[in-house]
Scaffold this motif. Sequence first.
Motif, PDB file in Angstrom:
ATOM      1  N   THR A   1      12.877  -1.705  -5.530  1.00 23.46           N
ATOM      2  CA  THR A   1      12.990  -3.037  -4.916  1.00 23.46           C
ATOM      3  C   THR A   1      13.857  -3.054  -3.661  1.00 23.46           C
ATOM      4  O   THR A   1      14.201  -4.124  -3.169  1.00 23.46           O
ATOM      5  CB  THR A   1      13.557  -4.083  -5.918  1.00 23.46           C
ATOM      6  N   HIS A   2      14.207  -1.860  -3.164  1.00 21.93           N
ATOM      7  CA  HIS A   2      14.960  -1.861  -1.889  1.00 21.93           C
ATOM      8  C   HIS A   2      14.612  -0.605  -1.096  1.00 21.93           C
ATOM      9  O   HIS A   2      15.191   0.458  -1.308  1.00 21.93           O
ATOM     10  CB  HIS A   2      16.467  -1.938  -2.148  1.00 21.93           C
ATOM     11  N   THR A   3      13.646  -0.735  -0.207  1.00 22.98           N
ATOM     12  CA  THR A   3      13.255   0.403   0.642  1.00 22.98           C
ATOM     13  C   THR A   3      13.190  -0.034   2.102  1.00 22.98           C
ATOM     14  O   THR A   3      13.209  -1.233   2.420  1.00 22.98           O
ATOM     15  CB  THR A   3      11.866   0.947   0.252  1.00 22.98           C
ATOM     16  N   HIS A   4      13.117   0.987   2.960  1.00 29.82           N
ATOM     17  CA  HIS A   4      12.872   0.777   4.395  1.00 29.82           C
ATOM     18  C   HIS A   4      11.885   1.851   4.859  1.00 29.82           C
ATOM     19  O   HIS A   4      12.298   2.926   5.286  1.00 29.82           O
ATOM     20  CB  HIS A   4      14.161   0.897   5.206  1.00 29.82           C
ATOM     21  N   VAL A   5      10.596   1.557   4.763  1.00 30.48           N
ATOM     22  CA  VAL A   5       9.631   2.587   5.158  1.00 30.48           C
ATOM     23  C   VAL A   5       9.708   2.882   6.656  1.00 30.48           C
ATOM     24  O   VAL A   5       9.334   3.960   7.104  1.00 30.48           O
ATOM     25  CB  VAL A   5       8.167   2.219   4.777  1.00 30.48           C
TER      26      VAL A   5
ATOM     27  N   GLU B   1      22.118  -7.251  -2.778  1.00 31.42           N
ATOM     28  CA  GLU B   1      21.800  -5.860  -2.492  1.00 31.42           C
ATOM     29  C   GLU B   1      23.082  -5.078  -2.253  1.00 31.42           C
ATOM     30  O   GLU B   1      23.952  -5.516  -1.503  1.00 31.42           O
ATOM     31  CB  GLU B   1      20.909  -5.782  -1.236  1.00 31.42           C
ATOM     32  N   HIS B   2      23.192  -3.936  -2.884  1.00 30.77           N
ATOM     33  CA  HIS B   2      24.331  -2.989  -2.802  1.00 30.77           C
ATOM     34  C   HIS B   2      25.496  -3.432  -3.687  1.00 30.77           C
ATOM     35  O   HIS B   2      25.839  -2.703  -4.603  1.00 30.77           O
ATOM     36  CB  HIS B   2      24.803  -2.766  -1.360  1.00 30.77           C
ATOM     37  N   GLY B   3      26.106  -4.579  -3.413  1.00 27.22           N
ATOM     38  CA  GLY B   3      27.192  -5.075  -4.262  1.00 27.22           C
ATOM     39  C   GLY B   3      28.179  -3.998  -4.669  1.00 27.22           C
ATOM     40  O   GLY B   3      28.414  -3.785  -5.857  1.00 27.22           O
TER      41      GLY B   3
ATOM     42  N   ILE C   1      12.946 -13.172   2.617  1.00 25.96           N
ATOM     43  CA  ILE C   1      13.890 -13.285   3.733  1.00 25.96           C
ATOM     44  C   ILE C   1      15.091 -12.420   3.374  1.00 25.96           C
ATOM     45  O   ILE C   1      15.634 -12.535   2.277  1.00 25.96           O
ATOM     46  CB  ILE C   1      14.319 -14.751   3.966  1.00 25.96           C
ATOM     47  N   LYS C   2      15.436 -11.529   4.299  1.00 30.27           N
ATOM     48  CA  LYS C   2      16.592 -10.646   4.084  1.00 30.27           C
ATOM     49  C   LYS C   2      17.716 -11.071   5.018  1.00 30.27           C
ATOM     50  O   LYS C   2      17.494 -11.259   6.211  1.00 30.27           O
ATOM     51  CB  LYS C   2      16.173  -9.205   4.405  1.00 30.27           C
ATOM     52  N   VAL C   3      18.913 -11.212   4.456  1.00 35.42           N
ATOM     53  CA  VAL C   3      20.076 -11.528   5.287  1.00 35.42           C
ATOM     54  C   VAL C   3      21.143 -10.447   5.115  1.00 35.42           C
ATOM     55  O   VAL C   3      21.254  -9.843   4.047  1.00 35.42           O
ATOM     56  CB  VAL C   3      20.711 -12.900   4.929  1.00 35.42           C
TER      57      VAL C   3
ATOM     58  N   THR D   1      16.856   1.498  -4.071  1.00 32.58           N
ATOM     59  CA  THR D   1      17.483   2.743  -3.607  1.00 32.58           C
ATOM     60  C   THR D   1      17.946   2.734  -2.156  1.00 32.58           C
ATOM     61  O   THR D   1      18.768   3.548  -1.786  1.00 32.58           O
ATOM     62  CB  THR D   1      16.494   3.911  -3.761  1.00 32.58           C
ATOM     63  N   ASP D   2      17.375   1.877  -1.331  1.00 35.04           N
ATOM     64  CA  ASP D   2      17.628   1.952   0.110  1.00 35.04           C
ATOM     65  C   ASP D   2      16.958   3.171   0.736  1.00 35.04           C
ATOM     66  O   ASP D   2      17.389   3.645   1.789  1.00 35.04           O
ATOM     67  CB  ASP D   2      19.140   1.968   0.423  1.00 35.04           C
ATOM     68  N   ALA D   3      15.898   3.683   0.092  1.00 38.16           N
ATOM     69  CA  ALA D   3      15.147   4.813   0.672  1.00 38.16           C
ATOM     70  C   ALA D   3      14.796   4.493   2.117  1.00 38.16           C
ATOM     71  O   ALA D   3      14.379   3.379   2.432  1.00 38.16           O
ATOM     72  CB  ALA D   3      13.883   5.065  -0.139  1.00 38.16           C
TER      73      ALA D   3
HETATM   74 ZN    ZN Z   1      18.771  -1.470   2.986  1.00 39.21          ZN
END
Ligand code: ZN
Length: 421
Positions: A77-81, A267-269, A204-206, A334-336
């Motif tokens: 639930t957390h990627t950056h392709v 996210e991250h926390g 929406i990502k902040v 993961t922030d992949a």
């Molecule tokens: Zn990220």
Amino acid sequence: MLKRAFVVLCLLSGFAAAQTTAIHCGTLLDVKSGQLQHNVYLIVEGEKISAIPAAVPGTVPLIDLPNETCLPGLIDTHTHVLLQGDITAEGYDVQLLKWSLPYRTILGTRSAHRALEYGFTTIRDLETEGAMYADTDIKKAINEGVIPGPRMQVATRALDVTGAYPLQGYAPEVPVPHGTQTVDGPDEARKAVREQISHGADWIKVYSDRSYFVRPDGVLDDIPTFTLDELRAIVDEAHREHHKVASHAAALNGVHNSVEAGVDSIEHGMYIAPEDLKTMAARGIYYVPTLYVGEYVAEGRAKAGAKVWVDMINIHADTFRRAQAAGVKIAFGTDAGGFDWKIDPAMEFPLMVKYGMKPIDAIRAATVNAADLLGWSDRVGSIEAGKYADVVAVPGDPLNDISVLEKVNFVMKGGQVYKRP
Ligand SMILES: [Zn+2]
């Protein structure tokens, strides 16, 4: 009349295309009950699982996985392709300054393909890092069968305030791109939300905080980016349009303001105050911890002078433990892309277990919980009749050795096989 004939034809050809196959799983992990079941058969019709019978007729083509453990397709639930690793600021700047948007998109398609081959059949891609709306195009190309990749929910450009997000540090007279859409004030923020949704943003990502430092009492402090008014306007506008908000919030104030504003996921926390954990549990706000990326970037960033990233590893592990104890809902992310896509994002699983999570709960975070966060519980996240045939398999028992999830050797998405042993 013509119209009706056309509809009938389409239906007929649809049925003709809906192939039936069966999968034999030597073992199947039922993620809901947490039980391992043996010699399970799945009937796959078209893109869905149609039945889970005791046996299958010999006439149906069989995919035989006698030595594997099947489980639902994994969800990150957390990627950056559109990001290809950014341990240092320089690595990030090069991608925005020297790589064209078409080139970044080509690399993005490769990242999406890799995600699928690692066993992630669904991802929530949390912003393009300056690549504008290219995530909506990658999603479209996958959905139309042009390229292989996971199901995607996308966030497009993300939001941050002036002076907060890279690229920073260039001469004032040199215009440079930024990794987010810059907004100041509730009205601009609201307008940007409308704009991003109109161009295809699912989420929406902040970015709610920046500039982290460890206080003498061990609390990870930060500079909050948005004012509470700005954050509230963003959340209100997104929710009004039936979209959810993911907040990059790594430390004290960023998390607190996000929770107060009513975001849907933190996210991250890396640090979350006990009171905020309570509020998150009470309101059902998800925690997406992304443990692995912190450990991955720590050494490089420490070498570049930011030792705080090394200190944050222990703070993060402690927060993750406290979040579990507080009963906060946790989804796998993961922030992949923040680390190289050549690395399997399933590296996250052993860390979750190392920091106190039971293997079954780590797997639930990446299946049923992640599906719930995405609002897709009716279609993915478990192996059940009526859901998409998103099935992966591993050579071993993930409840006994969670790292076996880094060895996914069978991937089916929507009834199509992308990898097999
Ligand atoms: Zn990220």
